[in-house]
Write a protein that holds these residues in place. Structure first.
Motif, PDB file in Angstrom:
ATOM      1  N   LEU A 176      -7.029  -1.476   3.748  1.00  0.00           N
ATOM      2  CA  LEU A 176      -6.686  -0.230   4.461  1.00  0.00           C
ATOM      3  C   LEU A 176      -7.607   0.690   4.804  1.00  0.00           C
ATOM      4  O   LEU A 176      -8.399   1.118   4.303  1.00  0.00           O
ATOM      5  CB  LEU A 176      -5.591   0.663   3.416  1.00  0.00           C
ATOM      6  N   TRP A 190       0.713  -1.123  -0.055  1.00  0.00           N
ATOM      7  CA  TRP A 190      -0.040  -0.074  -0.102  1.00  0.00           C
ATOM      8  C   TRP A 190       0.827   1.158  -0.104  1.00  0.00           C
ATOM      9  O   TRP A 190       1.670   1.731   0.783  1.00  0.00           O
ATOM     10  CB  TRP A 190      -0.854   0.013   1.292  1.00  0.00           C
ATOM     11  N   ALA A 242      -4.037  -1.955   8.394  1.00  0.00           N
ATOM     12  CA  ALA A 242      -4.187  -2.766   7.460  1.00  0.00           C
ATOM     13  C   ALA A 242      -4.133  -4.081   7.633  1.00  0.00           C
ATOM     14  O   ALA A 242      -3.255  -4.591   8.670  1.00  0.00           O
ATOM     15  CB  ALA A 242      -2.963  -2.212   6.399  1.00  0.00           C
ATOM     16  N   CYS A 294      -2.459   0.412  -4.296  1.00  0.00           N
ATOM     17  CA  CYS A 294      -2.267  -0.873  -3.991  1.00  0.00           C
ATOM     18  C   CYS A 294      -1.338  -1.411  -5.114  1.00  0.00           C
ATOM     19  O   CYS A 294      -1.696  -1.195  -6.229  1.00  0.00           O
ATOM     20  CB  CYS A 294      -3.388  -1.866  -3.721  1.00  0.00           C
TER      21      CYS A 294
END
Lengths: 112, 115
Positions: A77, A34, A67, A92
């Motif tokens: 997230l 992320w 997350a 992502c």
């Protein structure tokens, strides 16, 4: 081959509200990232998973961001509560080997 | 802390010009350097470089890595308006205490190509 899927594409929330983003990586990719990308800047790593374990979360603001990657596949997230400075694109990415990352289309978050 | 610095931050050229984008890095346990192009939202992969002095080419784009001086350049010849994008450099290094790689991005170079 299907790419990295993210949802939603856009989200507008008020400050102090909570928000969640979802990512489905490419099948078989063990590594999931992320990133937060603020306008005019490069992506900043928030958290990296290897399967369902966390490899690096040193830049994740843990007082408000969380997350998880259950079963080593999809990931979510969450931001709670959101601040104005959280306005950004949340990307992502997944990788089979940990180097060449494939990115999703991202979620553009606007906090007002 | 791993660091990746790109220059220039922005560049405006006309079609047909040649541009050179720079990326310097300071990382521990370097593994590879990657270039991405970002037009709308998702960065798309261009090159991965692991060895010094070996040029990678794809059409009008080429890139080379210098592991001694810790930098890479991305060249675009005969630029077109479709080359307008943010070009991101990322360095993969071994994440501390693990055998896994970690990608750190530079701030990007915004390239604008005018007709």
């Amino acid at each position: 081959e299907a790419g990295v899927a993210q949802s939603p594409r856009y989200k507008i929330i008020e400050k102090r509200q909570s928000v969640a983003f979802w990512c489905n990586p490419i099948s078989g990719h063990a590594t999931l990232y992320w990133y937060q990308q603020i306008l005019g800047q490069g992506p900043k790593l928030l958290i990296q998973f290897q399967n369902n374990g966390v490899v690096d979360d040193s830049q994740l603001p843990k007082d408000r961001f969380s997350a998880e990657r259950l079963k080593g596949v999809d990931s979510t997230l969450k931001i709670q509560p959101a601040k104005l400075e959280d306005s950004a694109v949340y990307l992502c990415a997944s990788s089979p080997t940990g180097n060449e990352a494939f990115f999703g289309q991202g979620t553009r978050l606007t906090v007002v | 802390e791993d660091k990746v610095v790109q220059s220039p931050l922005s560049l405006v050229v006309h079609e047909g010009d040649t541009v050179t984008l720079n990326c310097s890095y300071e990382v521990t346990n370097f593994r590879s350097l990657l270039w991405y192009k970002q037009e709308k939202k998702a960065p798309t992969f261009l090159f991965m470089l692991t060895s010094s002095g070996i040029e990678k080419k794809s059409g009008r784009l080429s890139s080379i890595l210098d592991k001694k001086e810790l930098f890479s350049i991305l060249n675009i010849t005969a630029t077109q308006t479709g080359d307008s994008a943010i070009y991101l450099c990322a360095v993969e290094a071994r994440a501390g205490g693990t055998s896994y790689g970690k990608l750190t991005f530079g701030q990007g170079t915004i390239l604008t190509v005018h007709p």
